[in-house]
Design a protein around this motif. Structure first.
Motif, short mmCIF file in Angstrom:
data_model
loop_
_atom_site.label_atom_id
_atom_site.label_comp_id
_atom_site.label_asym_id
_atom_site.label_seq_id
_atom_site.Cartn_x
_atom_site.Cartn_y
_atom_site.Cartn_z
N VAL A 71 8.87 50.09 47.80
CA VAL A 71 9.05 50.47 49.20
C VAL A 71 9.55 49.22 49.92
O VAL A 71 8.95 48.15 49.83
CB VAL A 71 7.73 50.97 49.83
CG1 VAL A 71 7.93 51.29 51.29
CG2 VAL A 71 7.23 52.19 49.07
N GLU A 72 10.66 49.37 50.63
CA GLU A 72 11.23 48.25 51.37
C GLU A 72 11.75 48.74 52.71
O GLU A 72 11.89 49.93 52.94
CB GLU A 72 12.35 47.58 50.56
CG GLU A 72 13.52 48.49 50.26
CD GLU A 72 14.56 47.83 49.37
OE1 GLU A 72 14.31 46.73 48.86
OE2 GLU A 72 15.62 48.43 49.19
N LEU A 73 12.05 47.80 53.58
CA LEU A 73 12.59 48.15 54.89
C LEU A 73 14.09 48.37 54.80
O LEU A 73 14.81 47.57 54.20
CB LEU A 73 12.29 47.04 55.90
CG LEU A 73 10.85 46.92 56.35
CD1 LEU A 73 10.70 45.74 57.30
CD2 LEU A 73 10.39 48.19 57.03
N ASP A 74 14.53 49.46 55.41
CA ASP A 74 15.96 49.73 55.49
C ASP A 74 16.54 48.82 56.57
O ASP A 74 16.08 48.83 57.71
CB ASP A 74 16.19 51.19 55.84
CG ASP A 74 17.65 51.59 55.79
OD1 ASP A 74 18.50 50.71 55.53
OD2 ASP A 74 17.95 52.78 56.00
N PRO A 75 17.56 48.01 56.24
CA PRO A 75 18.09 47.08 57.23
C PRO A 75 18.75 47.77 58.43
O PRO A 75 18.79 47.22 59.53
CB PRO A 75 19.11 46.25 56.46
CG PRO A 75 19.35 46.96 55.19
CD PRO A 75 18.21 47.88 54.95
N ALA A 78 15.30 49.94 60.04
CA ALA A 78 14.04 49.20 60.08
C ALA A 78 12.83 50.10 59.80
O ALA A 78 11.75 49.90 60.34
CB ALA A 78 13.88 48.48 61.41
N THR A 79 13.02 51.09 58.93
CA THR A 79 11.92 51.96 58.52
C THR A 79 11.69 51.76 57.02
O THR A 79 12.57 51.29 56.29
CB THR A 79 12.24 53.44 58.78
OG1 THR A 79 13.44 53.79 58.08
CG2 THR A 79 12.42 53.70 60.27
N SER A 80 10.52 52.14 56.57
CA SER A 80 10.20 52.04 55.15
C SER A 80 10.98 53.07 54.36
O SER A 80 11.02 54.25 54.73
CB SER A 80 8.71 52.25 54.93
OG SER A 80 7.98 51.21 55.52
N VAL A 81 11.58 52.62 53.27
CA VAL A 81 12.39 53.48 52.41
C VAL A 81 11.95 53.24 50.97
O VAL A 81 11.73 52.10 50.57
CB VAL A 81 13.89 53.16 52.56
CG1 VAL A 81 14.72 54.04 51.66
CG2 VAL A 81 14.33 53.31 53.99
#
Length: 129
Positions: A71-75, A78-81
């Motif tokens: 799980v990482e932040l979408d640049p 800025a939400t978790s993806v």
């Protein structure tokens, strides 16, 4: 004095065995169940013409890592993806990652069959000598 030490060690060993018996027994039951399943599969495979291919794909699959989930932040938003990683590459969907993994497994299996004639020929030469 040595009898007292030996008795204490035997008593301690008995306590440990009694305490760990459920784990030991569970491991033995799983081992036995795996062996029974393996023997059944071997009996079924004797009559299955495609068993060799299934075993080859199984061995190839053991050599390839699993798809992992991160799980990482979408640049952009800025939400978790959730992303899926296979061999260091990130994929947007699990389907894409599993597709690449399946291709890798197939490549390894095909490589085995490409090398098989040479290996069998070499084995035949060893029998003649």
């Amino acid at each position: 004095m040595s009898r007292l030490i030996l008795t204490a060690i035997a008593l301690l060993a008995a306590i440990v065995i009694v305490r760990l018996w459920p784990r030991i027994f569970g491991a033995l039951k799983r081992f036995d169940a795996d062996n029974v399943a393996r023997i059944r599969q071997e009996q079924v495979d004797r009559n299955d013409q495609l068993a060799h291919f299934r075993h080859t794909l199984g061995r190839s699959e053991e050599q390839v890592e699993d798809v992992s989930e991160i799980v990482e932040l979408d640049p952009r938003t800025a939400t978790s993806v959730t992303r899926y990683v296979f061999e260091g590459e990130r994929y947007a969907t699990r389907w894409e990652a599993e597709k690449v993994r399946a291709q890798k497994i197939g490549d390894i299996a095909r490589g085995f069959y490409r090398e098989l004639p040479a290996a069998l020929a070499h084995r035949g030469k060893d029998r003649l000598n």
